[in-house]
Design a protein around this motif. Structure first.
Motif, PDB file in Angstrom:
ATOM      1  N   LYS A   1     -14.204  -0.776   4.758  1.00 31.23           N
ATOM      2  CA  LYS A   1     -14.256   0.579   4.182  1.00 31.23           C
ATOM      3  C   LYS A   1     -13.190   0.729   3.128  1.00 31.23           C
ATOM      4  CE  LYS A   1     -15.903   3.275   8.319  1.00 31.23           C
ATOM      5  NZ  LYS A   1     -15.556   4.309   8.856  1.00 31.23           N
ATOM      6  N   ILE A   2     -13.459   1.446   2.125  1.00 27.42           N
ATOM      7  CA  ILE A   2     -12.696   1.921   1.100  1.00 27.42           C
ATOM      8  C   ILE A   2     -12.394   3.086   0.968  1.00 27.42           C
ATOM      9  CG2 ILE A   2     -13.241  -0.194  -0.284  1.00 27.42           C
ATOM     10  CD1 ILE A   2     -14.884   1.881  -1.995  1.00 27.42           C
TER      11      ILE A   2
ATOM     12  N   ALA B   1      -3.889   0.424  -3.547  1.00 27.05           N
ATOM     13  CA  ALA B   1      -3.465  -1.008  -2.882  1.00 27.05           C
ATOM     14  C   ALA B   1      -4.318  -1.334  -2.193  1.00 27.05           C
ATOM     15  CB  ALA B   1      -2.086  -1.111  -2.528  1.00 27.05           C
ATOM     16  N   GLU B   2      -4.783  -0.590  -0.917  1.00 26.10           N
ATOM     17  CA  GLU B   2      -5.641  -1.026   0.120  1.00 26.10           C
ATOM     18  C   GLU B   2      -7.110  -1.517  -0.430  1.00 26.10           C
ATOM     19  OE1 GLU B   2      -4.984  -1.485   3.482  1.00 26.10           O
ATOM     20  OE2 GLU B   2      -3.081  -1.390   2.435  1.00 26.10           O
TER      21      GLU B   2
ATOM     22  N   TRP C   1       1.837  -1.282  -5.796  1.00 25.96           N
ATOM     23  CA  TRP C   1       3.110  -0.582  -5.028  1.00 25.96           C
ATOM     24  C   TRP C   1       4.423  -0.743  -5.981  1.00 25.96           C
ATOM     25  CZ3 TRP C   1       2.968   2.396  -1.420  1.00 25.96           C
ATOM     26  CH2 TRP C   1       1.971   2.384  -0.235  1.00 25.96           C
ATOM     27  N   ILE C   2       4.656  -1.712  -6.868  1.00 25.00           N
ATOM     28  CA  ILE C   2       5.575  -1.698  -7.617  1.00 25.00           C
ATOM     29  C   ILE C   2       5.496  -0.567  -8.776  1.00 25.00           C
ATOM     30  CG2 ILE C   2       6.750  -2.903  -9.487  1.00 25.00           C
ATOM     31  CD1 ILE C   2       5.798  -5.523  -8.068  1.00 25.00           C
TER      32      ILE C   2
ATOM     33  N   PHE D   1     -11.131  -5.611  -2.178  1.00 27.48           N
ATOM     34  CA  PHE D   1     -11.819  -6.199  -3.275  1.00 27.48           C
ATOM     35  C   PHE D   1     -11.327  -7.597  -3.710  1.00 27.48           C
ATOM     36  CE2 PHE D   1     -12.054  -1.615  -4.925  1.00 27.48           C
ATOM     37  CZ  PHE D   1     -13.295  -1.369  -4.364  1.00 27.48           C
ATOM     38  N   ASN D   2     -10.401  -8.224  -2.735  1.00 27.49           N
ATOM     39  CA  ASN D   2      -9.792  -9.524  -2.897  1.00 27.49           C
ATOM     40  C   ASN D   2      -8.896  -9.671  -4.066  1.00 27.49           C
ATOM     41  OD1 ASN D   2     -10.639 -10.462  -0.322  1.00 27.49           O
ATOM     42  ND2 ASN D   2     -12.974 -10.541  -1.374  1.00 27.49           N
ATOM     43  N   ASP D   3      -8.283  -8.530  -4.355  1.00 25.01           N
ATOM     44  CA  ASP D   3      -7.162  -8.650  -5.465  1.00 25.01           C
ATOM     45  C   ASP D   3      -5.636  -8.268  -5.153  1.00 25.01           C
ATOM     46  OD1 ASP D   3      -5.893  -9.107  -7.996  1.00 25.01           O
ATOM     47  OD2 ASP D   3      -7.600  -7.791  -9.038  1.00 25.01           O
TER      48      ASP D   3
END
Length: 146
Positions: free
Chosen positions: A19-20, A43-44, A59-60, A49-51
């Motif tokens: 899920k997104i 970020a999740e 996060w930065i 999406f495999n990135d």
């Protein structure tokens, strides 16, 4: 006719299992709970999406924006309209969503992928808001003791 297209499409394209967070849910939660919820959800989504690299960069950026917001809170006059902050970080989150995730989110949903429900967003929003407030209160306590 449409049903046949969906059947053919599902045979050839993999249905996402994870899920997104939807764009709308992220925008609403960001407005009410702050930039930490935006950073977490974006970020999740990048992880799904495999990135992973963009997840780390998110996060930065979230940490930098949160730091500046906390600093600004202490520098602005008391009568400064507080609604400005939610508008600013909601705009920033919307920009990043449109620029980096809109196509992936649409593909995910088109291929039958699901999004998280509102209750999960509510809990994440509350945790984010409490974390942000704890940092501000902690800084106030440290500032008073100096």
């Amino acid at each position: 006719m449409i049903q046949e297209e969906n059947v053919e499409k599902s045979v050839f394209e993999e249905i996402p299992t994870e899920k997104i967070y939807s764009e709308k849910a992220i925008r609403i939660a960001t407005f009410f709970a702050g930039p930490l919820v935006a950073g977490y959800c974006i970020a999740e989504n990048f992880k799904v999406f495999n990135d992973k690299e963009k997840a780390q960069k998110t996060w930065i950026i979230t940490a930098i924006i949160s730091f500046f917001i906390v600093c600004l809170v202490f520098l602005l006059p008391e009568n400064f309209p507080s609604i400005i902050f939610p508008i600013i970080y909601s705009f920033i989150a919307s920009y990043f969503l449109k620029t980096y995730q809109e196509k992936n989110i649409q593909n995910h949903l088109t291929n039958g992928g699901e999004t998280y429900n509102g209750w999960r967003m509510t809990v994440i929003g509350l945790v984010s808001l409490l974390t942000f407030l704890a940092v501000i209160v902690g800084l106030l306590l440290v500032g008073d003791s100096l």
